[in-house]
Design an enzyme around this catalytic site. Structure first.
Site, PDB file in Angstrom:
ATOM      1  N   GLU A   1     -59.879   0.971 -29.390  1.00 52.28           N
ATOM      2  CA  GLU A   1     -60.441   1.006 -29.991  1.00 52.28           C
ATOM      3  C   GLU A   1     -61.512   1.580 -28.992  1.00 52.28           C
ATOM      4  O   GLU A   1     -62.749  -0.078 -28.802  1.00 52.28           O
ATOM      5  CB  GLU A   1     -60.986  -0.997 -30.408  1.00 52.28           C
ATOM      6  CG  GLU A   1     -59.867  -1.494 -31.732  1.00 52.28           C
ATOM      7  CD  GLU A   1     -60.015  -2.748 -31.993  1.00 52.28           C
ATOM      8  OE1 GLU A   1     -61.292  -3.301 -31.749  1.00 52.28           O
ATOM      9  OE2 GLU A   1     -59.271  -2.987 -32.805  1.00 52.28           O
TER      10      GLU A   1
ATOM     11  N   GLU B   1     -52.702  -2.735 -34.241  1.00 54.83           N
ATOM     12  CA  GLU B   1     -52.986  -4.559 -34.616  1.00 54.83           C
ATOM     13  C   GLU B   1     -53.230  -4.522 -36.263  1.00 54.83           C
ATOM     14  O   GLU B   1     -53.653  -2.993 -36.750  1.00 54.83           O
ATOM     15  CB  GLU B   1     -54.718  -4.076 -34.214  1.00 54.83           C
ATOM     16  CG  GLU B   1     -53.948  -4.801 -32.075  1.00 54.83           C
ATOM     17  CD  GLU B   1     -56.401  -4.917 -31.799  1.00 54.83           C
ATOM     18  OE1 GLU B   1     -57.066  -5.582 -32.812  1.00 54.83           O
ATOM     19  OE2 GLU B   1     -55.697  -4.455 -30.497  1.00 54.83           O
TER      20      GLU B   1
HETATM   21  O1  IFM Z   1     -59.299  -9.554 -31.115  1.00 54.40           O
HETATM   22  C1  IFM Z   1     -59.966  -8.198 -31.578  1.00 54.40           C
HETATM   23  C2  IFM Z   1     -59.581  -7.501 -31.011  1.00 54.40           C
HETATM   24  O2  IFM Z   1     -59.562  -7.917 -28.786  1.00 54.40           O
HETATM   25  C3  IFM Z   1     -59.816  -5.773 -30.807  1.00 54.40           C
HETATM   26  N1  IFM Z   1     -58.924  -5.866 -32.162  1.00 54.40           N
HETATM   27  C4  IFM Z   1     -59.903  -6.318 -33.438  1.00 54.40           C
HETATM   28  C5  IFM Z   1     -59.408  -7.788 -32.609  1.00 54.40           C
HETATM   29  C6  IFM Z   1     -59.758  -9.165 -34.126  1.00 54.40           C
HETATM   30  O3  IFM Z   1     -61.606  -9.155 -33.444  1.00 54.40           O
END
Ligand code: IFM
Length: 469
Positions: A166, A371
Site C-alpha cells: 500500500e 488483504e
Molecule cells: O491494518 C491495515 C494493514 O496494515 C494495511 N491494510 C489495511 C489494514 C486495515 O486497516
C-alpha cells in the site's frame, strides 16, 4: 449468481505485518522505525498505543504458524521489518534479524505453507527519515540495498516477494495528511514520496529477478473504487482526479509505463515532478508475476462548489490536512451503512467491479487479493467464544464477489484474509480488531473466532455454497 466453487489451485492465505504483530521493538539489535517514533509521540495513536509488544509474535511465531497450519492455509503473507534486519537502513545487516525471518520461512515450509514476504509494510528505519525519508531519492537506493540483503538471505525459500504494501498510505497518509508515520503534512513531499516508492519497487523487483529468479514478484496496492454522487460531468471529473491520485499514480508507472498526463497536470501547482528522471518509469515497470490488491470499502465523491458544507468523509482519520494532494475541490461523501468498526462501508460489488476493471486495463496480469477483512467490536461470550457473525458475513460476501469476478474472466489466483491475528491497527492502536484469531493483550492468549472456524471450512472445501452463515 455463480457456483461459488474455487479450484484446487486457488491459494487461501492470511496476512500480517511486522510492526503490527511482532513486538520485541528493542530486542536482538532491532533499530527504531518511523512507527516507533510516531507511536511514542503523545497524541498520535489511540490511547498512546505502540507496537512495543503488540501480539508478541517475535517470541510466539512458532505457535502462530501452528494456527496457520491448523487453518489449512496454503500461504502466509508476512512482512519483514527493515529496521530489524538492517537497523540504520544502510550498510550493516543484523544477523539476528535475518535469522528470525529465516526461522519463520523454514517454519512455514515445514508446515507446507507458501511464504509470501512483503519487503516494506511502512516501518522505515528512522535514520532514513531523518535523512529525508521517501521524498528523497536516496531512500529508494537504500531500499534496493536492503532488498539485496534479504533476498540474498532468504531468496528462493520465499515463494513470492512483494516489494511494497500500500504505497498510497506510505506517501499520502505519511507525508500529506500526516495520520501515519512520519506524520508530515507536506503535499509536494507526498508526491515525491509516490515517485520514490515507485522507483524503490522497480529497483527491488530487479533484485528479485537477479537473485531469486524462481521466486514470484508482486506488489500490493490498495486500489480505490471511486463512484460519483451524480452523473454530472463535474462529478465524473472528481472521480477522474481521485482515481489519478489513488490508483493511477502507482498503476501508471508500474503497469502502464508512465505517469498519467492528467495526474501531472492536476498537481502542477503542487510540484513540477522534476524528481522523475529519465528511465525511472521503465525501472518501476518491472514485470510482475502477480498484482496484489487490498480491498476493504468504496469511496463516493462529488465536485465541490466552493460554497456548500463539505463532508470530507474519506474515512482516513481526522486531519486538517487532506491526503488528496491538489484535489481540494473534491468532496468525499458519507455512504449508507452498514459500516465496520472502522466506519468503512461494506460494498462487495465494488470489489467485483475493481477486479473486472483490472482485467480490462491490464489483460493477462494475474491478480491476488492480498488483504480483505473487517474490524468489528468483538465480544467474548459466556462460552468463551467470539461469535463474530458480522465478520463471517463480510468475508462470505467479499469472497462471493471474487467468485463473481472470476466467473466473468478476472484472473484472481488467491485470497489472503486480513488478518490472522488481532493486532496494532496503526493510529487506532489496539482499539480495532481485524483478526480471525482473537488476541488477549493481557495474556497473549489466542482464541479462534467463529470466522476462523468458518474460514478453515472454506479452505478445506473451496466451496462457499455449502457453508453456513
Ligand atoms: O491494518 C491495515 C494493514 O496494515 C494495511 N491494510 C489495511 C489494514 C486495515 O486497516
Amino acid at each position: 449468481m455463480t457456483s461459488r466453487i474455487f479450484p484446487e489451485s486457488f491459494v487461501w492465505g492470511s496476512a500480517t505485518a511486522a510492526y503490527q504483530i511482532e513486538g520485541a521493538a528493542r530486542e536482538d539489535g532491532r533499530g527504531p522505525s518511523i512507527w516507533d517514533t510516531y507511536s511514542h509521540t503523545p497524541g498520535r495513536t489511540y490511547n498512546g498505543d505502540t507496537g512495543d509488544v503488540a501480539a508478541d509474535h517475535y517470541h510466539r511465531w512458532s505457535q502462530d504458524l501452528d494456527h496457520v497450519a491448523e487453518l489449512g492455509l496454503g500461504a502466509y503473507r508476512f512482512s519483514i521489518s527493515w529496521p530489524r534486519v538492517q537497523p540504520g537502513g544502510a550498510g550493516r545487516f543484523n544477523q539476528a534479524g535475518l535469522d528470525f525471518y529465516s526461522r519463520l520461512v523454514d517454519g512455514l515450509l515445514e508446515r507446507g505453507v507458501r511464504p509470501v514476504a512483503t519487503m516494506y509494510h511502512w516501518d522505515l528505519p528512522q535514520e532514513l527519515e531523518d535523512a529525508g525519508g521517501w521524498p528523497v531519492r536516496e531512500t529508494a537506493l537504500r531500499f534496493e540495498e536492503y532488498a539485496a540483503g534479504i533476498v540474498a538471505a532468504l531468496g528462493d525459500r520465499v515463494h513470492t516477494w512483494t516489494t511494497l504494501n500500500e504505497p498510497w498510505c506510505s506517501a499520502y497518509l505519511g507525508y500529506a495528511s500526516g495520520v501515519h508515520a512520519p506524520g508530515r503534512t507536506e503535499p509536494a513531499a507526498a508526491l515525491a514520496a509516490v515517485h520514490h516508492l515507485n522507483l524503490a519497487h522497480g529497483l527491488a523487483g530487479r533484485v528479485v529477478r537477479e537473485l531469486a529468479p524462481t521466486a514470484e514478484l508482486s506488489v500490493t496496492l490498495n486500489l480505490h473504487v471511486i463512484r460519483p454522487e451524480s452523473d454530472s460531468p463535474a462529478d465524473a471529473d472528481a472521480v477522474r482526479r481521485i482515481d489519478a491520485l489513488a490508483n493511477r499514480s502507482f498503476l501508471g508507472p508500474m503497469l502502464g509505463g508512465a505517469y498519467p498526463a492528467d495526474l501531472l497536470a492536476d498537481t502542477a501547482s503542487v510540484t513540477d515532478w522534476s524528481f522523475v528522471r529519465d528511465g525511472d518509469e521503465k525501472v518501476a515497470g518491472v514485470p510482475l508475476d502477480v498484482l496484489g490488491v487490498n480491498y476493504y470499502s468504496s469511496t463516493l465523491v462529488r465536485a465541490w462548489d466552493g460554497q456548500s458544507a463539505r463532508s470530507d468523509a474519506d474515512g482516513h482519520g481526522a486531519s486538517a490536512h487532506s491526503p488528496w494532494v491538489g484535489a481540494d475541490d473534491v468532496d468525499f461523501l458519507p455512504q449508507p451503512g452498514p459500516h465496520t468498526a472502522m466506519g468503512w462501508n461494506i460494498d462487495p460489488a465494488a470489489l467485483t467491479g475493481l477486479l473486472l476493471r483490472l482485467r480490462q486495463e491490464y489483460p493477462g496480469q494475474p491478480l491476488m487479493i492480498t488483504e480483505n477483512g473487517a474490524a468489528f467490536d468483538d465480544v467474548v461470550s459466556a462460552d468463551g467464544r467470539v461469535h463474530d457473525e458480522r465478520r463471517v458475513d463480510y468475508l462470505r460476501r467479499h469472497i462471493a464477489a471474487i467468485a463473481d469476478a472470476r466467473e466473468q474472466g478476472a484472473d484472481v489466483r488467491g485470497y489472503f484474509v486480513w488478518s490472522l491475528l488481532d493486532n496494532f491497527e496503526w493510529g487506532y492502536g489496539y482499539d480495532r480488531r481485524f483478526g480471525i484469531i482473537r488476541v488477549d493483550y493481557d495474556t497473549q492468549e489466542r482464541t479462534w473466532k467463529d470466522s476462523a472456524h468458518w474460514y478453515r471450512r472454506l479452505v478445506e472445501t473451496g466451496r462457499l455454497d455449502q457453508l453456513p452463515g
